[in-house]
Design a protein around this motif. Structure first.
Motif, PDB file in Angstrom:
ATOM      1  N   LYS A 204       0.850  -1.191   0.000  1.00 16.66           N
ATOM      2  CA  LYS A 204       0.000   0.000   0.000  1.00 16.66           C
ATOM      3  C   LYS A 204       0.887   1.243   0.000  1.00 16.66           C
ATOM      4  N   VAL A 205       0.723   2.081  -1.025  1.00 12.56           N
ATOM      5  CA  VAL A 205       1.507   3.318  -1.112  1.00 12.56           C
ATOM      6  C   VAL A 205       0.535   4.499  -1.186  1.00 12.56           C
ATOM      7  N   GLU A 209      -3.886   7.936  -7.544  1.00  9.59           N
ATOM      8  CA  GLU A 209      -5.305   7.590  -7.667  1.00  9.59           C
ATOM      9  C   GLU A 209      -5.479   6.082  -7.567  1.00  9.59           C
ATOM     10  N   ILE A 210      -6.673   5.669  -7.139  1.00 12.02           N
ATOM     11  CA  ILE A 210      -6.946   4.231  -6.994  1.00 12.02           C
ATOM     12  C   ILE A 210      -6.797   3.529  -8.345  1.00 12.02           C
ATOM     13  N   GLU A 211      -7.106   4.242  -9.445  1.00 16.69           N
ATOM     14  CA  GLU A 211      -6.997   3.649 -10.789  1.00 16.69           C
ATOM     15  C   GLU A 211      -5.555   3.269 -11.148  1.00 16.69           C
ATOM     16  N   GLN A 212      -4.567   3.810 -10.404  1.00 17.82           N
ATOM     17  CA  GLN A 212      -3.163   3.487 -10.686  1.00 17.82           C
ATOM     18  C   GLN A 212      -2.734   2.161 -10.059  1.00 17.82           C
ATOM     19  N   ALA A 372       4.823 -15.944  -7.895  1.00 20.60           N
ATOM     20  CA  ALA A 372       4.566 -15.019  -6.787  1.00 20.60           C
ATOM     21  C   ALA A 372       4.389 -13.636  -7.389  1.00 20.60           C
ATOM     22  N   CYS A 373       3.639 -12.777  -6.715  1.00 24.95           N
ATOM     23  CA  CYS A 373       3.432 -11.445  -7.276  1.00 24.95           C
ATOM     24  C   CYS A 373       3.180 -10.431  -6.178  1.00 24.95           C
ATOM     25  N   THR A 374       3.244  -9.162  -6.564  1.00 23.88           N
ATOM     26  CA  THR A 374       2.934  -8.064  -5.647  1.00 23.88           C
ATOM     27  C   THR A 374       1.809  -7.245  -6.272  1.00 23.88           C
ATOM     28  N   ILE A 375       0.835  -6.881  -5.452  1.00 25.78           N
ATOM     29  CA  ILE A 375      -0.237  -5.993  -5.921  1.00 25.78           C
ATOM     30  C   ILE A 375       0.049  -4.607  -5.338  1.00 25.78           C
ATOM     31  N   LEU A 376       0.253  -3.644  -6.211  1.00 30.96           N
ATOM     32  CA  LEU A 376       0.537  -2.274  -5.776  1.00 30.96           C
ATOM     33  C   LEU A 376      -0.779  -1.503  -5.704  1.00 30.96           C
ATOM     34  N   LEU A 377      -1.113  -1.040  -4.492  1.00 29.89           N
ATOM     35  CA  LEU A 377      -2.351  -0.274  -4.298  1.00 29.89           C
ATOM     36  C   LEU A 377      -2.010   1.191  -4.068  1.00 29.89           C
ATOM     37  N   ARG A 378      -2.657   2.085  -4.814  1.00 25.38           N
ATOM     38  CA  ARG A 378      -2.520   3.530  -4.609  1.00 25.38           C
ATOM     39  C   ARG A 378      -3.861   4.065  -4.153  1.00 25.38           C
ATOM     40  N   GLY A 379      -3.837   5.133  -3.378  1.00 27.78           N
ATOM     41  CA  GLY A 379      -5.105   5.702  -2.907  1.00 27.78           C
ATOM     42  C   GLY A 379      -4.854   6.948  -2.083  1.00 27.78           C
ATOM     43  N   PRO A 380      -5.926   7.658  -1.757  1.00 30.87           N
ATOM     44  CA  PRO A 380      -5.761   8.954  -1.100  1.00 30.87           C
ATOM     45  C   PRO A 380      -5.282   8.905   0.342  1.00 30.87           C
ATOM     46  N   SER A 381      -5.643   7.855   1.106  1.00 34.33           N
ATOM     47  CA  SER A 381      -5.243   7.832   2.522  1.00 34.33           C
ATOM     48  C   SER A 381      -5.027   6.401   2.990  1.00 34.33           C
ATOM     49  N   LYS A 382      -4.364   6.278   4.149  1.00 33.09           N
ATOM     50  CA  LYS A 382      -4.055   4.950   4.695  1.00 33.09           C
ATOM     51  C   LYS A 382      -5.326   4.194   5.055  1.00 33.09           C
ATOM     52  N   ASP A 383      -6.320   4.895   5.609  1.00 34.67           N
ATOM     53  CA  ASP A 383      -7.573   4.233   6.017  1.00 34.67           C
ATOM     54  C   ASP A 383      -8.264   3.591   4.813  1.00 34.67           C
ATOM     55  N   ILE A 384      -8.332   4.341   3.711  1.00 37.94           N
ATOM     56  CA  ILE A 384      -9.001   3.816   2.512  1.00 37.94           C
ATOM     57  C   ILE A 384      -8.178   2.656   1.935  1.00 37.94           C
ATOM     58  N   LEU A 385      -6.849   2.790   1.947  1.00 36.14           N
ATOM     59  CA  LEU A 385      -5.995   1.704   1.429  1.00 36.14           C
ATOM     60  C   LEU A 385      -6.147   0.435   2.259  1.00 36.14           C
ATOM     61  N   ASN A 386      -6.252   0.588   3.581  1.00 40.01           N
ATOM     62  CA  ASN A 386      -6.437  -0.589   4.447  1.00 40.01           C
ATOM     63  C   ASN A 386      -7.745  -1.295   4.125  1.00 40.01           C
ATOM     64  N   GLU A 387      -8.804  -0.516   3.882  1.00 38.78           N
ATOM     65  CA  GLU A 387     -10.103  -1.111   3.554  1.00 38.78           C
ATOM     66  C   GLU A 387     -10.053  -1.785   2.184  1.00 38.78           C
ATOM     67  N   ILE A 388      -9.370  -1.156   1.217  1.00 40.95           N
ATOM     68  CA  ILE A 388      -9.246  -1.762  -0.115  1.00 40.95           C
ATOM     69  C   ILE A 388      -8.489  -3.083  -0.004  1.00 40.95           C
TER      70      ILE A 388
END
Length: 549
Positions: A204-205, A209-212, A372-388
């Motif tokens: 989680k970074v 935007e979430i679309e990234q 094996a793989c890594t999923i890179l999540l982008r988003g506006p805040s840590k709370d939203i990233l944790n929920e995603i």
């Protein structure tokens, strides 16, 4: 409630020892209270819960397991219910809210039977039969799915995250989950293994935007190279993975050196340097482009590797090293002397380092058949990233379950209504207490479609009557549209769920009901008071309160 106050849910029951009917009623009340806490979290129109943790952090979610994990409870039966949600999450990853609501409702419908002096053992025996009957109904109404079809798989994953916060980006999240599961699936001698917990890591970074967000065909690490002059971009690199330090190995704690001459001190330093150089030269013989170790790399080792044009990364976590080994085809080496040509990883297509936000990240991508793989999540805040991340974990679990058990059951409460109709018919065919238990489980099954309807703002009585009429004529695919709260045919609507999740939900809910019905005594264990010479002291009375911390 004033701002800053923590929401508290209190259950007022007598604190003294409870036994017999009183204990059973207390347990059922506790289970029902836990179920009521998360009842509004079911369906696509689910409400969110905002939970304040003791450190002042905020958890914003509608995931049943995440909510219950944060709630602090004292009642033993309530603790037992919370464990159900955890079990469901570990086993199939979805249905954590449904299992609690269903278990609470089954117990609530069994309470009148206990009050009519029906023995718990009789109820438990009938519950076993009801479970067997329910599983048979699920088997009859389930349909197969082609796991190689992207359209069918994406449609199924969409169902699991349609009730979550990420539903706005559902197409992207479904694709990420499906790509990740397909990447980590491995077939060993006919045995399929899909370890998403270990090999599909989510990074989680915050920012962007979430679309990234994207699923990489390789691994990403929150690391930078050890020396700024080392190469930061390499095509088709040769990678060596080490589980040993590239620095001088000191002696054990009892080792002492007494040096009387200055020349001896210089010689000791020289021997240390020679040992580090020899280790690095041994590595350089294999012409690596990148050396990654879980331990440290000394300044001298960095210098030697830099001269040989080798990039180095140090102090990488064990779990990350395991994933890199699977992705690039390398073997982790414990001693430099044991290194062989076959241990060098050559499956990586591109190594590069990129700065995202304030931090540097290492990418090992374009791997040939990475496992094996890594999923890179982008988003506006840590709370939203944790929920995603929580929602994505559910989606990946659903995709994994379907690969192992490729059958689907209609969603939107249709499966529960089909079981309701079958058990109601069965209740008429048997006599005595067994008939009452079948009716109780049948009535309890209505809670899922009814809650879906209530959360969507529909009229539950009218809609349930309409749906039961459809199911009575054999139209088993009719359920509740979670968006509008109206009846809809799931075949047309396209809402199907994994059979594994439904089967596990039923088994766990009925098993929980059986366990709590078997309890007829709640006693607090005595505690020895160490300070008063081992006198036995009665512990404090059990507080029967649940606090959402």
């Amino acid at each position: 409630m004033q701002a800053g106050q923590t929401p508290v849910l209190v259950m007022n029951t007598a604190p003294e020892r409870q036994s017999g009917r009183k204990a059973q009623a207390s347990n059922i009340a506790a289970a029902k209270t836990v179920a009521d806490v998360i009842r509004t979290c079911l369906g696509p129109k689910a409400m969110l819960k905002m939970i304040l943790d003791p450190m002042g952090g905020i958890l914003l979610t509608n995931d049943g397991n995440s909510i219950l994990r944060e709630i602090d409870v004292a009642h033993p039966a309530a603790k037992n219910m919370i464990e159900l949600s955890r079990t469901q999450d570990e086993e199939v990853g979805d249905g954590t809210t449904s299992v609690i609501i269903l278990a609470g409702e089954i117990l609530a419908h069994c309470l009148p039977l206990l009050e009519r002096s029906v023995h718990p053992v009789v109820i438990i025996a009938a519950l076993n039969k009801a479970l067997k009957e329910s599983l048979q109904v699920l088997k009859n109404i389930s349909i197969p799915i082609d796991t190689s079809s992207d359209k069918e798989m994406l449609s199924l994953i969409q169902t699991s995250i349609g009730t979550k916060l990420v539903t706005r980006w559902s197409d992207l999240m479904c694709r990420l989950a499906l790509d990740a599961v397909r990447t980590v699936s491995k077939d060993d001698a006919g045995t399929k293994t899909i370890d998403i917990k270990r090999y599909a890591r989510v990074e989680k970074v915050p920012g962007g935007e979430i679309e990234q967000s994207k699923a990489l065909d390789g691994i990403m690490l929150n690391k930078d190279i050890t020396h700024p002059a080392m190469r930061r971009r390499i095509n088709n690199p040769r990678i060596i993975l080490l589980d040993c330090p590239l620095e001088y190995k000191k002696g054990e704690s009892q080792t002492n050196m007494e040096i009387s001459k200055e020349a001896d001190w210089a010689r000791a330093q020289e021997i240390e340097e020679d040992q580090v150089k020899n280790m690095c030269l041994k590595l350089i013989e294999f012409k690596p482009d990148i050396v990654i170790t879980e331990k440290g790399i000394s300044d001298l080792a960095q210098h030697v590797l830099l001269k040989a044009n080798v990039s180095a990364i140090r102090r990488v976590r064990k779990s990350d090293t395991n994933r890199i080994a699977r992705a690039v085809g390398a073997t982790i080496i414990n001693r430099v002397e044991d290194l062989r040509e076959s241990d060098v990883g050559t499956n990586c297509g591109l190594f590069y380092i990129e700065k995202i936000g304030d931090e540097y990240f290492t990418f090992l991508t374009k791997c040939k058949s990475p496992k094996a793989c890594t999923i890179l999540l982008r988003g506006p805040s840590k709370d939203i990233l944790n929920e995603i991340e929580r929602n994505l974990a559910d989606a990946m679990s659903v995709a994994r379950n379907v690969i192992f058990n490729p059958t689907l059951t209609p969603g939107g409460g249709a499966s529960e209504l089909a079981i309701n109709v079958a058990l109601t018919a069965r209740a008429r065919a048997v006599v005595g207490a067994e008939s009452a238990v079948f009716s109780a489980v049948a009535d309890a099954m209505e809670v899922i479609p009814r809650t879906l309807c209530q959360n969507a703002g529909g009229n539950p009585i009218r809609i349930l009557t309409e749906l039961k009429a459809k199911h009575a004529t054999g139209e088993n695919s009719w359920g509740v549209d979670g968006e509008t709260g109206k009846p809809v045919d799931m075949k047309v609507y396209g809402l199907y769920e994994s059979s594994s999740v439904k089967i596990q939900t039923l088994k766990t809910a009925i098993e929980a009901a059986r366990v709590l019905l078997r309890v007829d005594d709640i006693v607090q264990a005595a505690r020895k008071d160490q300070s008063s010479g081992g006198n036995v002291e009665q512990g404090p009375p059990p507080e029967e309160a649940m606090e959402a911390q």
